[in-house]
Structures are given as C-alpha cells and as structure tokens.
Design a protein around this motif. Structure first.
Motif, PDB file in Angstrom:
ATOM      1  N   GLY A 165      40.098  45.949  36.423  1.00 52.88           N
ATOM      2  CA  GLY A 165      40.186  44.777  35.650  1.00 52.88           C
ATOM      3  C   GLY A 165      39.233  43.789  36.507  1.00 52.88           C
ATOM      4  O   GLY A 165      38.233  44.225  36.797  1.00 52.88           O
ATOM      5  N   ALA A 166      39.492  42.565  36.297  1.00 49.83           N
ATOM      6  CA  ALA A 166      38.730  41.516  36.701  1.00 49.83           C
ATOM      7  C   ALA A 166      39.173  40.835  38.303  1.00 49.83           C
ATOM      8  O   ALA A 166      40.432  40.758  38.260  1.00 49.83           O
ATOM      9  CB  ALA A 166      38.688  40.385  35.816  1.00 49.83           C
ATOM     10  N   ILE A 167      38.357  40.787  39.138  1.00 54.43           N
ATOM     11  CA  ILE A 167      38.711  40.212  40.492  1.00 54.43           C
ATOM     12  C   ILE A 167      38.358  38.804  40.513  1.00 54.43           C
ATOM     13  O   ILE A 167      37.206  38.574  40.044  1.00 54.43           O
ATOM     14  CB  ILE A 167      38.065  40.978  41.563  1.00 54.43           C
ATOM     15  N   LEU A 168      39.051  37.923  40.638  1.00 57.45           N
ATOM     16  CA  LEU A 168      39.195  36.500  40.681  1.00 57.45           C
ATOM     17  C   LEU A 168      38.894  35.904  42.137  1.00 57.45           C
ATOM     18  O   LEU A 168      39.867  36.176  42.784  1.00 57.45           O
ATOM     19  CB  LEU A 168      40.059  35.915  39.791  1.00 57.45           C
ATOM     20  N   ILE A 169      37.847  35.145  42.283  1.00 62.26           N
ATOM     21  CA  ILE A 169      37.852  34.628  43.522  1.00 62.26           C
ATOM     22  C   ILE A 169      37.257  33.051  43.647  1.00 62.26           C
ATOM     23  O   ILE A 169      36.436  32.933  42.924  1.00 62.26           O
ATOM     24  CB  ILE A 169      36.771  35.354  44.565  1.00 62.26           C
ATOM     25  N   THR A 170      38.176  32.137  44.037  1.00 63.18           N
ATOM     26  CA  THR A 170      37.579  30.899  43.967  1.00 63.18           C
ATOM     27  C   THR A 170      37.806  29.717  45.293  1.00 63.18           C
ATOM     28  O   THR A 170      38.822  30.305  46.120  1.00 63.18           O
ATOM     29  CB  THR A 170      37.940  30.038  42.844  1.00 63.18           C
ATOM     30  N   LEU A 171      37.369  28.782  45.494  1.00 59.38           N
ATOM     31  CA  LEU A 171      37.857  27.963  46.560  1.00 59.38           C
ATOM     32  C   LEU A 171      39.286  27.569  46.276  1.00 59.38           C
ATOM     33  O   LEU A 171      39.527  27.016  45.338  1.00 59.38           O
ATOM     34  CB  LEU A 171      36.835  26.724  46.693  1.00 59.38           C
TER      35      LEU A 171
END
Length: 268
Positions: A165-171
């Motif tokens: 799937g999609a890997i989501l990374i954010t501050l």
C-alpha cells in the motif's frame, strides 16, 4: 540500502547499529523502465510513497526476522567476541561488538523509484522471503526514528509481489493532509525541539492499478499484523505507527491487536 545491525531487538537481542550502510542484492531497487522478472527464491515488495511523504527525506526502514541459522551464528559470534574481550567486556547481555554476518535491516531509497503516478512514487524491491516489521524511518543511512511504541509486521512470500500500500510520513507538529495520521499530528511546539519528530502510517492496498508490466505479475495485498512495543537503543527518536483500522489500535499507550482486541506484550 542495507543497514547492518546485530539482528533483531524484536526478538529480544541487543541491536546497536553499525556506523554505515551499503547497497546490495538483499534489498534491490528496480529502477525506472527495468524489467521485473520474478525469481522463485526472492520476494518482492510494491510500495507507494505519496509526494508529501517523499518530501520529508525520511525513508522507511524494514526489519526481517532472522531465521534460526542466523540466530545461531550471531550468538556464537557474540560469545566468541565476549570471551576475547576479557575482563572489561561486562555482562554478555549488554555486550556490543562489530558483527559482519547476516544483514536484516533494510532502508528504502527515495530516489530509486520504479515509476511515478503524478508526483507520487512507486517502488519495486526484490528482497529475501520472510517475516518483516515496519521498524521506523532512516536518514543518511542511520535510524532516525523507530516505531518502538507500536507497529506492524507482514510476510513477504517467495515468487510473489507483496503490495504494502502507501507509506505515509509527515512532521508530527503540523496538521497532516493524511487522514490516517490525524491522531498523530498537529501536536504543536512540543514536537519541535532539538530534533524533528515525525508521524508515520500505512494506507493498506486499496486495489489501485499498477504500472506497466507489473499488471501481469502475481500481486497480493500485504496481510498486516500488530506488533507490540519494543526497545531499540540505536535510534535518535521513538514514536509509534499510526492506528490502522482493523489491524492496529492503542489504549493509553498499550498496543492493541485490533483483529482480536488483545493487548500485546512489550518486547523489552
């Protein structure tokens, strides 16, 4: 990119990172236009990274659970090094040494993508079959942040493409455009101190189309399982993976297997 460690903290071993990482066949990125031919001895990962995740510069890190032969070799090497160190070695449980054996921690490289959908990147990786843990995020070949307070595992089978799937990374301090990260972002100034804390999550496979020749390959969605908290001393920061409906949940810091409602034990 591969990061050498002394096998798995996830299996109650001491796992300090070595000072460097290197590229190699154990985690091979297929590049744009490269033909993907499946080997019956390799497992393959399909990973999507939205543009907002790529812009953070942090890169997902995966730990492969070592097989029994690797564990035996590691323990023998540690015992030998401990004996050679003599009186100053201290207890063997906390003894750190340079290990040149099996590599089982791998880092995705944001620049080595297979295809793009708009500004989003798609990665295809050939790796060793086995059970994997989404261990954290790396930067400049080091583990910046671990998912020590809760994460997920999955199995990558030989001869198949496993769609993560999609890997989501954010501050963590900003409000996120990813609804999956709503509980773990917008945390404000307390996350903006000496080092930046990030939030990470997974958007499981949603039946999106795949590019080019991948459409003819055997692809199956990853079957994720919740993993309880664990200790990893060789990281800069520690956080958790965001909740995943039906898979991973939390209750006042306790990690919950959302499939069963079970509170998972800490792996310290």
């Amino acid at each position: 990119m591969m990061i050498r460690i002394l096998l798995a903290a996830w299996l109650l071993l001491a796992v300090p990172f070595a000072a460097s990482a290197q590229d190699g066949p154990a985690f091979q990125h297929f590049r744009k236009g490269e033909k993907v031919v499946l080997s019956p001895e390799k497992a393959y990962l399909l990973i999507r990274m939205p543009a907002e995740s790529v812009s953070t510069k942090l890169q997902p890190v995966f730990l492969r659970k070592p097989v029994q032969d690797e564990l035996v070799a590691y323990r023998a090497a540690k015992q030998k090094a401990h004996e050679e160190a003599g009186e100053d070695a201290g207890p063997i449980e906390s003894f750190a040494f340079e290990y040149s054996g099996a590599t089982n921690l791998y880092q995705l490289e944001n620049g080595k993508f297979y295809a793009k959908e708009g500004k989003d990147r798609i990665f295809v990786i050939a790796t060793e079959p086995g059970d994997y843990v989404f261990y954290g995020m790396g930067f400049n070949k080091f583990l910046w942040q671990c998912n020590c307070f809760g994460t997920v595992s999955f199995t990558a089978k030989a001869g198949e493409v496993t769609d993560l799937g999609a890997i989501l990374i954010t501050l963590a301090w900003d409000e996120s455009g990813f609804p999956e990260l709503a509980e773990d972002t917008g945390l404000g100034k307390k996350m903006r101190q000496d080092y930046a804390m990030f939030a990470a999550g997974i958007r499981p496979d949603t039946g999106k189309s795949v590019p080019g020749q991948l459409a003819s390959l055997p692809i199956r969605p990853a079957e994720y399982h919740a993993v309880g908290s664990f200790r990893e001393p060789a990281r800069l920061l520690a956080n958790r993976l965001a909740p995943i409906p039906g898979v991973l949940a939390y209750d006042n810091g306790a990690v919950i297997d959302a499939r069963t409602g079970e509170v998972l034990p800490k792996r310290f």
